[in-house]
Design a protein around this motif. Structure first.
Motif, PDB file in Angstrom:
ATOM      1  N   ASN A  21       0.827  -1.204   0.000  1.00 28.67           N
ATOM      2  CA  ASN A  21       0.000   0.000   0.000  1.00 28.67           C
ATOM      3  C   ASN A  21       0.864   1.258   0.000  1.00 28.67           C
ATOM      4  OD1 ASN A  21      -2.579   1.434   0.248  1.00 28.67           O
ATOM      5  ND2 ASN A  21      -1.874   1.945   2.309  1.00 28.67           N
ATOM      6  N   ASP A  23       3.209   3.913  -1.461  1.00 28.33           N
ATOM      7  CA  ASP A  23       3.329   4.400  -2.830  1.00 28.33           C
ATOM      8  C   ASP A  23       4.804   4.583  -3.188  1.00 28.33           C
ATOM      9  OD1 ASP A  23       2.600   5.213  -5.304  1.00 28.33           O
ATOM     10  OD2 ASP A  23       1.747   7.139  -4.709  1.00 28.33           O
ATOM     11  N   LYS A  68       0.880   6.864   0.953  1.00 27.87           N
ATOM     12  CA  LYS A  68       0.124   5.621   0.815  1.00 27.87           C
ATOM     13  C   LYS A  68      -0.888   5.739  -0.321  1.00 27.87           C
ATOM     14  CE  LYS A  68       0.246   4.182   5.688  1.00 27.87           C
ATOM     15  NZ  LYS A  68      -0.617   3.804   6.849  1.00 27.87           N
ATOM     16  N   LYS A  69      -1.222   4.620  -0.886  1.00 23.50           N
ATOM     17  CA  LYS A  69      -2.271   4.590  -1.907  1.00 23.50           C
ATOM     18  C   LYS A  69      -3.642   4.735  -1.240  1.00 23.50           C
ATOM     19  CE  LYS A  69       0.604   1.463  -4.619  1.00 23.50           C
ATOM     20  NZ  LYS A  69       0.786   0.070  -5.047  1.00 23.50           N
ATOM     21  N   ASP A  70      -3.771   4.137  -0.068  1.00 23.77           N
ATOM     22  CA  ASP A  70      -5.011   4.223   0.701  1.00 23.77           C
ATOM     23  C   ASP A  70      -4.640   4.550   2.140  1.00 23.77           C
ATOM     24  OD1 ASP A  70      -7.419   3.954   1.989  1.00 23.77           O
ATOM     25  OD2 ASP A  70      -7.521   1.767   1.786  1.00 23.77           O
TER      26      ASP A  70
END
Length: 230
Positions: A21, A23, A68-70
């Motif tokens: 997760n 990035d 983070k992506k999420d």
């Protein structure tokens, strides 16, 4: 052992620990895991359990600024490297304490009890055996076994042709390996966690969705091989 830590192959899966997760490019994630592992060896003593808590605080602080992506998916700093495999550095198999994972964010019950969608899959042992025959690293393996959507589409495509999972893995093993290599070559869901859930209603046929997902229109030989499996 399991789809997470297969018996065969010098690889394992760490997707549920959230590292993918982050990035970051793959090489930076590899570097991060090795850095964690070295720091863990130098600072954690299982005879002094509080050193696990201290390690977590230090690593969370160091990794806080990594995008983070999420934002809602936790990145556990206890995921480390064991030669070519990756896994939990405070797992009871190492600590000798069945509750040592309570020093992680999720705690022992969740860490040991969690099963992703592919691990819960009835055919998980068949996938484990197939992938064990392939030359993979832990990062590629993680990207494969956490990608339930591609597994779903492959199995449903052949199920629609009346082919059972047992027959699929026994008689069409080479085709399955080609489709997995296609996923890798096309960089399909190669940096995912194991927490993704479907948010769209599948209206198209599984075969058409599989063709779209793996860009098989550019590989007509694979489409022909799928269709001649009927």
């Amino acid at each position: 052992m399991s789809l997470c830590q297969p018996d065969k192959g010098n690889f394992s899966c760490g997707s549920c620990c959230g590292v993918f997760n982050l990035d970051l490019p793959p090489d930076e994630i590899r570097k991060l895991i090795l850095e964690r592992t070295e720091e863990f060896k130098n600072s954690v003593d299982f005879k002094k359990p509080w050193t696990m808590a201290d390690f977590r605080k230090v690593r969370e602080r160091k990794e806080k600024s990594i995008p983070k992506k999420d934002e809602f998916t936790y990145n556990c700093p206890f995921l480390g490297a064991f030669d070519k495999k990756i896994g939990c550095m405070i797992h009871p198999i190492f600590s000798g304490d069945p509750l040592s994972q309570n020093y992680s964010f999720y705690g022992s019950s969740i860490c040991q009890g969690y099963e992703c969608r592919n691990m819960e899959r009835k055919s998980s042992k068949l996938w484990e055996k197939l992938l064990g025959e392939m030359e993979l690293d832990s990062f590629t393996y993680s990207a494969i076994v956490s990608d339930y959507k591609t597994f779903d589409l492959i199995e449903k495509t052949f199920s629609d042709q009346g082919i059972s999972p047992e027959e699929l893995f026994q008689k069409r093993k080479n085709l399955l390996k080609k489709l997995i290599h296609r996923k890798i070559d096309q960089n399909v869901a190669m940096m995912n966690t194991s927490f993704e859930i479907p948010i769209e209603v599948e209206k198209d046929l599984p075969k058409n969705k599989l063709i779209q997902r793996l860009n098989l229109n550019a590989a007509p030989d694979l489409i022909a091989e799928i269709e001649t499996s009927k």
